[in-house]
Design an enzyme around this catalytic site. Structure first.
Site, PDB file in Angstrom:
ATOM      1  N   GLY A 277     -53.541  41.555 -14.803  1.00  0.00           N
ATOM      2  CA  GLY A 277     -52.720  41.038 -15.892  1.00  0.00           C
ATOM      3  C   GLY A 277     -53.586  40.271 -16.874  1.00  0.00           C
ATOM      4  O   GLY A 277     -53.806  40.664 -18.017  1.00  0.00           O
ATOM      5  N   ARG A 278     -54.149  39.161 -16.374  1.00  0.00           N
ATOM      6  CA  ARG A 278     -54.883  38.238 -17.243  1.00  0.00           C
ATOM      7  C   ARG A 278     -56.037  38.912 -17.978  1.00  0.00           C
ATOM      8  O   ARG A 278     -56.243  38.681 -19.170  1.00  0.00           O
ATOM      9  CB  ARG A 278     -55.441  37.094 -16.399  1.00  0.00           C
ATOM     10  CG  ARG A 278     -56.027  35.955 -17.213  1.00  0.00           C
ATOM     11  CD  ARG A 278     -56.740  34.947 -16.322  1.00  0.00           C
ATOM     12  NE  ARG A 278     -55.985  34.522 -15.186  1.00  0.00           N
ATOM     13  CZ  ARG A 278     -55.245  33.413 -15.122  1.00  0.00           C
ATOM     14  NH1 ARG A 278     -55.185  32.594 -16.149  1.00  0.00           N
ATOM     15  NH2 ARG A 278     -54.589  33.119 -14.016  1.00  0.00           N
ATOM     16  N   ARG A 314     -50.272  25.952 -20.089  1.00  0.00           N
ATOM     17  CA  ARG A 314     -51.390  26.013 -19.134  1.00  0.00           C
ATOM     18  C   ARG A 314     -52.213  24.724 -19.047  1.00  0.00           C
ATOM     19  O   ARG A 314     -52.542  24.287 -17.940  1.00  0.00           O
ATOM     20  CB  ARG A 314     -52.295  27.220 -19.428  1.00  0.00           C
ATOM     21  CG  ARG A 314     -51.541  28.565 -19.368  1.00  0.00           C
ATOM     22  CD  ARG A 314     -52.446  29.784 -19.337  1.00  0.00           C
ATOM     23  NE  ARG A 314     -53.142  29.865 -18.072  1.00  0.00           N
ATOM     24  CZ  ARG A 314     -54.370  29.494 -17.870  1.00  0.00           C
ATOM     25  NH1 ARG A 314     -55.092  29.051 -18.880  1.00  0.00           N
ATOM     26  NH2 ARG A 314     -54.906  29.565 -16.684  1.00  0.00           N
ATOM     27  N   CYS A 346     -42.510  14.805 -26.652  1.00  0.00           N
ATOM     28  CA  CYS A 346     -42.468  13.389 -26.282  1.00  0.00           C
ATOM     29  C   CYS A 346     -42.893  13.131 -24.850  1.00  0.00           C
ATOM     30  O   CYS A 346     -42.098  12.643 -24.046  1.00  0.00           O
ATOM     31  CB  CYS A 346     -41.070  12.861 -26.528  1.00  0.00           C
ATOM     32  SG  CYS A 346     -40.617  13.120 -28.233  1.00  0.00           S
ATOM     33  N   GLU A 347     -44.077  13.505 -24.495  1.00  0.00           N
ATOM     34  CA  GLU A 347     -44.649  13.070 -23.219  1.00  0.00           C
ATOM     35  C   GLU A 347     -46.166  13.209 -23.288  1.00  0.00           C
ATOM     36  O   GLU A 347     -46.684  14.091 -23.976  1.00  0.00           O
ATOM     37  CB  GLU A 347     -44.066  13.814 -22.027  1.00  0.00           C
ATOM     38  CG  GLU A 347     -43.992  15.301 -22.101  1.00  0.00           C
ATOM     39  CD  GLU A 347     -43.251  15.865 -20.875  1.00  0.00           C
ATOM     40  OE1 GLU A 347     -43.829  15.839 -19.781  1.00  0.00           O
ATOM     41  OE2 GLU A 347     -42.104  16.325 -21.038  1.00  0.00           O
TER      42      GLU A 347
HETATM   43  N1  LLP Z   1     -50.257  40.965  -8.768  1.00  0.00           N
HETATM   44  C1  LLP Z   1     -49.551  39.970  -8.193  1.00  0.00           C
HETATM   45  C2  LLP Z   1     -48.799  40.231  -6.987  1.00  0.00           C
HETATM   46  C3  LLP Z   1     -49.587  38.675  -8.766  1.00  0.00           C
HETATM   47  O1  LLP Z   1     -48.901  37.696  -8.198  1.00  0.00           O
HETATM   48  C4  LLP Z   1     -50.328  38.454  -9.948  1.00  0.00           C
HETATM   49  C5  LLP Z   1     -50.356  37.140 -10.586  1.00  0.00           C
HETATM   50  C6  LLP Z   1     -51.030  39.531 -10.510  1.00  0.00           C
HETATM   51  C7  LLP Z   1     -50.978  40.778  -9.890  1.00  0.00           C
HETATM   52  C8  LLP Z   1     -51.834  39.426 -11.761  1.00  0.00           C
HETATM   53  O2  LLP Z   1     -52.891  38.532 -11.641  1.00  0.00           O
HETATM   54  P1  LLP Z   1     -53.928  38.375 -12.857  1.00  0.00           P
HETATM   55  O3  LLP Z   1     -54.704  39.665 -12.961  1.00  0.00           O
HETATM   56  O4  LLP Z   1     -53.143  38.132 -14.080  1.00  0.00           O
HETATM   57  O5  LLP Z   1     -54.761  37.232 -12.473  1.00  0.00           O
HETATM   58  N2  LLP Z   1     -49.507  31.368 -14.644  1.00  0.00           N
HETATM   59  C9  LLP Z   1     -50.827  31.320 -14.051  1.00  0.00           C
HETATM   60  C10 LLP Z   1     -51.205  32.613 -13.371  1.00  0.00           C
HETATM   61  C11 LLP Z   1     -50.218  33.069 -12.310  1.00  0.00           C
HETATM   62  C12 LLP Z   1     -50.590  34.367 -11.656  1.00  0.00           C
HETATM   63  C13 LLP Z   1     -49.512  34.845 -10.769  1.00  0.00           C
HETATM   64  N3  LLP Z   1     -49.705  36.123 -10.157  1.00  0.00           N
HETATM   65  C14 LLP Z   1     -51.849  30.917 -15.121  1.00  0.00           C
HETATM   66  O6  LLP Z   1     -51.445  30.671 -16.253  1.00  0.00           O
HETATM   67  O7  LLP Z   1     -53.033  30.817 -14.836  1.00  0.00           O
END
Ligand code: LLP
Length: 421
Positions: A277-278, A314, A346-347
């Site tokens: 994802g990221r 984040r 406001c925090e």
């Molecule tokens: N697959 C599963 C089962 C996951 O739980 C996740 C992410 C991914 C794939 C994708 O991971 P990536 O390639 O994006 O690292 N909100 C947090 C990140 C939470 C990730 C949750 N799971 C942040 O802003 O860093």
């Protein structure tokens, strides 16, 4: 590499000056680059070249329809974690047989929705969930393809809030129990075991935890096959990290990650899925914001922006670092100054950075948060009744608003007054 570059001292998104978009859309807004999304997807796809594979984009990172469609058109499958994400994937034209369903708490309604609309596989996270999938599928007269997500008890060496592969985390089934769970799965009606799933965490900047986890998965594959199960697909999760501080971070590349996959599980002849994802969306997006005020405090100066923690959570939530850059580059040789960069909420937690060295900035100037494409807009809220931040997509010399800023009436009219008031 991304497509947000300076030309003649001005930040561009591909071939569009960011300040032109700001003038047309207003600030703050998220801005994505099609060429960067494309490049990042293709890096993963090429890294698995030669293997039967599918890159299933973890759409929790950024789930706008336009982003999903851009990636689906390139051949991406989707990794979804809720009925809402499943519906979004379908609405973007992704067929059910390209959607994998992850997540620790799938409800009966979500399972039914996916079985009726078509699903590539459920990544099962517990025995009770597996039994419910079996029941729902049997009632519908369908067979649910499943993998079991195993928890390999590996330290992903990432932020505690986004590590998922240790036994203390809520995710998956302990790998030590896997053989018993697969034995139960084989006996349940309405499900078909097709493989194994693993995901150990997010923002991994070292390949070693992957190596440990994937070796355990390879060993388990052989054990399960010896027990008589068909293991034809491995879902290896996501999590590959990105450089947030560009000047000094160089996490492993998709190509190295692909080589590691080939080395650890390539001999098993399985179809490979990954769920990044990221890395696909993160550096393909920026958050553009305007300076409202520069305020002199006691021994510090505050840069007060028109974006806040509700737009990009984040830093407040994970102490995350984002590069923040001026949209108009400072003249060479201009001395930088330390700023506390904050939003108007406001925090005190509404602080993006402390003592950040920036060129001198004034009210009205534009800044961009880099690396904000993943877990940015999707985690935004309307806290303080600040309208949900809009999203814009650039492609070459074009741009389009892909989620508009709601007006105040739209926000207020979502509330309803009960009859007694
Ligand atoms: N697959 C599963 C089962 C996951 O739980 C996740 C992410 C991914 C794939 C994708 O991971 P990536 O390639 O994006 O690292 N909100 C947090 C990140 C939470 C990730 C949750 N799971 C942040 O802003 O860093």
């Amino acid at each position: 590499m991304d497509h947000f570059l300076y030309r003649n001292g001005e930040l561009y998104a591909e071939d569009v000056p960011v300040s032109d978009i700001a003038a047309s859309v207003g600030t703050p807004f998220y801005l994505y680059s099609t060429a960067t999304l494309t490049r990042h997807f293709q890096l993963f796809d090429q890294a698995l070249d030669g293997m039967d594979h599918m890159v299933c984009y973890a759409m929790k990172a950024a789930s706008n329809q336009a982003i999903l469609k851009t990636l689906a058109d390139l051949g991406a499958g989707m990794d979804v974690v809720s009925g809402g994400e499943y519906a979004r994937a379908k609405a973007a034209g992704v067929s059910g047989d390209r959607i994998v369903f992850s997540g620790v708490g799938k409800t009966r309604a979500e399972i039914r929705q996916a079985l009726e609309g078509g699903i590539r596989q459920f990544n099962v996270e517990s025995e009770p969930e597996m039994r419910v999938i079996s029941e729902v599928a049997t009632a519908l007269g369908k067979t649910a393809p499943i993998t079991v997500r195993v928890n390999p008890d590996v330290d992903a060496k990432t932020h505690a809030k986004i590590a998922t592969g240790k036994s203390e985390n809520k995710f998956g089934i302990p790998i030590s129990k896997a053989r018993a769970v697969y034995a139960e799965a084989a006996a349940l009606p309405g499900i078909e075991v097709i493989g194994i799933d693993v995901h150990i965490g997010s923002q991994l900047t070292d390949l070693e935890p992957y190596e440990l986890a994937y070796r355990k998965v390879a060993e388990l594959t052989e054990q399960l096959r010896a027990d008589g199960h068909t293991i034809k697909r491995l879902d290896l999760g996501g999590g590959l990290g990105i450089p947030y501080a560009r000047s000094n971070e160089a996490p492993p590349l998709p190509q190295d990650y692909g080589a590691l996959i080939k080395r650890t599980v390539g001999h098993l002849g399985c179809e490979i899925e990954i769920e990044p994802g990221r890395l696909i969306a993160g550096n393909a997006g920026i958050l553009v914001s305007r300076v409202i005020y520069v305020k002199q405090g006691e021994g510090r100066q505050f840069l007060i922006l028109d974006s806040a923690m509700n737009d990009l959570i984040r830093p407040a939530m994970y102490d995350a670092y984002h590069d923040i850059v001026p949209v108009v580059e400072a003249a060479p040789g201009v001395e930088q100054q330390p700023f506390d960069i904050v939003g108007p909420v406001c925090e005190s937690g509404d602080t993006f950075a402390k003592n950040r060295m920036m060129p001198p900035l004034q009210a009205g100037d534009l800044v961009a948060f880099r690396s904000a494409g993943a877990y940015g807009a999707v985690m935004s809220s309307e806290y303080n009744t600040r309208p949900l931040v809009p999203e814009v997509l650039a492609k070459g010399d074009q741009f389009a608003v892909i989620r508009k800023r709601p007006d105040f009436d739209e926000i207020i009219n979502r509330d309803t007054i009960p009859p007694w008031l």
